[in-house]
Design a protein around this motif. Structure first.
Motif, PDB file in Angstrom:
ATOM      1  N   GLN A   1      12.433  92.311 -87.009  1.00 46.94           N
ATOM      2  CA  GLN A   1      11.111  92.455 -86.400  1.00 46.94           C
ATOM      3  C   GLN A   1      10.497  91.088 -86.162  1.00 46.94           C
ATOM      4  OE1 GLN A   1       9.495  95.104 -85.279  1.00 46.94           O
ATOM      5  NE2 GLN A   1       7.404  94.350 -85.045  1.00 46.94           N
TER       6      GLN A   1
ATOM      7  N   MET B   1       9.455  89.522 -82.571  1.00 40.27           N
ATOM      8  CA  MET B   1       8.090  89.095 -82.282  1.00 40.27           C
ATOM      9  C   MET B   1       8.055  87.655 -81.774  1.00 40.27           C
ATOM     10  SD  MET B   1       6.028  90.914 -85.441  1.00 40.27           S
ATOM     11  CE  MET B   1       4.408  90.298 -84.929  1.00 40.27           C
TER      12      MET B   1
ATOM     13  N   ALA C   1       9.233  87.742 -78.279  1.00 40.24           N
ATOM     14  CA  ALA C   1       8.217  88.346 -77.403  1.00 40.24           C
ATOM     15  C   ALA C   1       7.034  87.414 -77.149  1.00 40.24           C
ATOM     16  CB  ALA C   1       7.717  89.652 -78.009  1.00 40.24           C
TER      17      ALA C   1
ATOM     18  N   ASP D   1       4.796  86.433 -79.479  1.00 34.95           N
ATOM     19  CA  ASP D   1       3.620  86.750 -80.291  1.00 34.95           C
ATOM     20  C   ASP D   1       3.113  85.561 -81.087  1.00 34.95           C
ATOM     21  OD1 ASP D   1       3.931  89.277 -79.322  1.00 34.95           O
ATOM     22  OD2 ASP D   1       4.527  90.203 -81.223  1.00 34.95           O
ATOM     23  N   LEU D   2       3.990  84.613 -81.394  1.00 29.79           N
ATOM     24  CA  LEU D   2       3.575  83.438 -82.168  1.00 29.79           C
ATOM     25  C   LEU D   2       3.287  82.237 -81.287  1.00 29.79           C
ATOM     26  CD1 LEU D   2       4.779  85.190 -84.495  1.00 29.79           C
ATOM     27  CD2 LEU D   2       5.490  83.062 -85.566  1.00 29.79           C
TER      28      LEU D   2
ATOM     29  N   LYS E   1      -0.075  80.699 -81.691  1.00 27.61           N
ATOM     30  CA  LYS E   1      -0.844  81.943 -81.631  1.00 27.61           C
ATOM     31  C   LYS E   1      -0.969  82.660 -82.970  1.00 27.61           C
ATOM     32  CE  LYS E   1       0.383  83.046 -76.816  1.00 27.61           C
ATOM     33  NZ  LYS E   1       1.013  84.084 -75.940  1.00 27.61           N
TER      34      LYS E   1
ATOM     35  N   PHE F   1       1.755  89.420 -90.356  1.00 31.09           N
ATOM     36  CA  PHE F   1       1.448  88.670 -89.139  1.00 31.09           C
ATOM     37  C   PHE F   1      -0.019  88.269 -89.190  1.00 31.09           C
ATOM     38  CE2 PHE F   1       0.255  88.951 -84.440  1.00 31.09           C
ATOM     39  CZ  PHE F   1       0.627  87.634 -84.186  1.00 31.09           C
TER      40      PHE F   1
ATOM     41  N   PRO G   1      -2.554  86.527 -86.858  1.00 32.92           N
ATOM     42  CA  PRO G   1      -2.852  85.947 -85.549  1.00 32.92           C
ATOM     43  C   PRO G   1      -3.947  84.889 -85.633  1.00 32.92           C
ATOM     44  CG  PRO G   1      -3.774  88.143 -85.718  1.00 32.92           C
ATOM     45  CD  PRO G   1      -2.965  87.929 -86.954  1.00 32.92           C
TER      46      PRO G   1
ATOM     47  N   GLU H   1      -2.268  91.331 -90.132  1.00 37.72           N
ATOM     48  CA  GLU H   1      -1.616  92.625 -89.897  1.00 37.72           C
ATOM     49  C   GLU H   1      -0.373  92.730 -90.774  1.00 37.72           C
ATOM     50  OE1 GLU H   1      -0.678  92.902 -85.774  1.00 37.72           O
ATOM     51  OE2 GLU H   1      -2.669  92.237 -85.116  1.00 37.72           O
TER      52      GLU H   1
ATOM     53  N   ARG I   1       3.258  94.590 -90.993  1.00 37.14           N
ATOM     54  CA  ARG I   1       4.257  95.394 -90.298  1.00 37.14           C
ATOM     55  C   ARG I   1       5.256  95.930 -91.324  1.00 37.14           C
ATOM     56  NH1 ARG I   1       3.858  93.894 -84.790  1.00 37.14           N
ATOM     57  NH2 ARG I   1       1.682  93.230 -84.553  1.00 37.14           N
TER      58      ARG I   1
ATOM     59  N   GLY J   1       4.101  99.461 -84.171  1.00 38.16           N
ATOM     60  CA  GLY J   1       4.446  98.168 -83.594  1.00 38.16           C
ATOM     61  C   GLY J   1       5.884  97.751 -83.777  1.00 38.16           C
TER      62      GLY J   1
ATOM     63  N   LEU K   1       9.533  96.958 -83.030  1.00 34.80           N
ATOM     64  CA  LEU K   1      10.225  96.609 -81.791  1.00 34.80           C
ATOM     65  C   LEU K   1      11.672  97.094 -81.839  1.00 34.80           C
ATOM     66  CD1 LEU K   1       8.720  93.036 -81.347  1.00 34.80           C
ATOM     67  CD2 LEU K   1       8.114  95.124 -80.105  1.00 34.80           C
TER      68      LEU K   1
END
Length: 388
Positions: free
Chosen positions: A154, A158, A161, A163-164, A278, A293, A295, A301, A303, A309, A311
């Motif tokens: 995961q 991420m 994708a 996300d970071l 990020k 996570f 942000p 968050e 996971r 969420g 993936l």
């Protein structure tokens, strides 16, 4: 994904030989159980000990047919290569100094390889083995099992994708306490305490390669330079039980790395934090269900496997519904199952699911040995920044 893609492609399970991991071996049992977990392999033969009598006894107890009990590894590989129903793959879980020879012998006979880490003890061997894999086109899987954990995948998904954002910082540690007791003596007959058989740095080969591989897997980045120290913190110990380094990555990110097997009371604490522009991700092996996570703009968050969420890369390797624990054996089995799909696809002339191709391979093994080599070189130069 089908119930059993190997049987879909070949009409049967893969025939597997096991080298090493006989009676009393924790990792040997883990390999065998992982191979059977998703019903993609049938263990048909093996050499379970360098002691022929012990190996034969283990083979019989594991249900190996008498005509597939061999005296040594070469006899096994030659015998199986000559059979119409010969093995498809070999799983190697022997002392580190034999990984190179056994892998090369298998590749020379057209047999796909699953090998325990580190891939080899020396950089020259690692380069030669990776070259052989490329030349043959065979599958080579290195069992860095932590990359099979759902939340590690995961984390990788991420990062991929975005996300970071751009990765700026990485902190990784692998801390154990199994060698912390200074009153306990270890027999020199134990290969793990033999610098020749166990490799130039025991702690780096054993757990340092895991921490390095986890870093590469999640971030997708290569370490460019290290400033390192390795050695023994237990007096009079002849093998390394500690290693630490500052890291510079290829994209300019910075990092810290430290591993030890001499932290009194600690069990198996592999932990990583990856920070980007990020946000940040945090994961710890002793609590593998949780990936945190954080942000840059928003609340933290949590996971979880098959939770909100999730993936596709993570969902693929999660067997249970949300809220049920998965861990070490499951990660190992995920590596074996993905390798099985790649081996079956190669043998059937088909394409494997791209999500099945994330298992560590010979290039990952080569990069791990290069990292160990660079850490030792830096340490020998009193921590001088050294190219990987």
């Amino acid at each position: 994904m089908s119930l059993n893609p190997v049987i879909d492609m070949l009409g049967r399970r893969l025939r597997l030989a096991v080298i090493g991991g006989g009676t009393g071996s924790f990792i040997g049992a883990m390999h065998r159980q992982s191979a059977r977990r998703d019903d993609r392999y049938q263990i048909v033969t093996g050499i379970f000990s360098s002691d022929q009598a012990k190996s034969k006894k283990d083979a019989l107890e594991l249900g190996i047919e008498s005509d597939r009990i061999y005296p040594d590894v070469k006899a096994l590989l030659d015998g199986e290569a000559s059979r119409k129903d010969g093995i498809d793959a070999v799983a190697i879980m022997t002392p580190n100094d034999s990984h190179f020879d056994y892998s090369m012998w298998a590749l020379e006979r057209g047999i796909d390889v699953i090998c325990d880490k580190p891939m080899t003890n020396t950089l020259a061997e690692a380069e030669a083995l990776h070259k052989k894999v490329q030349e043959t086109g065979l599958v080579f899987c290195l069992t860095h099992n932590y990359t099979g954990y759902p939340m590690v995948r995961q984390a990788k998904a991420m990062v991929e994708a975005g996300d970071l954002g751009t990765i700026r910082l990485v902190q990784v540690e692998y801390v154990q306490g199994g060698k912390a007791d200074e009153e306990k003596t270890f027999s020199p007959d134990n290969w793990k305490f033999d610098p020749v058989r166990g490799g130039p740095s025991r702690v780096m080969g054993d757990i340092g390669t895991h921490a390095h591989n986890l870093t590469r897997f999640i971030t997708g980045l290569e370490v460019d330079e290290v400033a390192a120290e390795v050695g023994a913190i237990v007096p009079k110990r002849i093998i390394h039980d500690f290693g630490g380094a500052m890291l510079r990555f290829e994209n300019g990110a910075r990092g810290s790395f430290w591993v030890t097997q001499a932290a009194a009371g600690v069990e198996n604490c592999l932990r990583i934090r990856v920070s980007g522009t990020k946000g940040s991700l945090e994961w710890m092996q002793e609590f593998p269900q949780a990936l945190t996570f954080k942000p840059l703009k928003g609340p933290s968050e949590n996971r979880t496997p098959n939770g909100p969420g999730t993936l596709p890369l993570s969902a693929r390797c999660t067997r249970l519904v949300a809220g049920h624990p998965e861990g070490f054996p499951d990660g190992f089995a995920n590596i074996y199952s993905d390798a099985a799909e790649a081996i079956a696809a190669r043998r059937a002339g088909k394409q494997a699911d791209p999500l099945a191709l994330y298992f560590p391979n010979s290039f990952d093994g080569l990069m791990g040995v290069r990292f160990v080599d660079s850490v030792i070189a830096s340490s020998d130069a009193n921590g001088q920044w050294t190219k990987c």
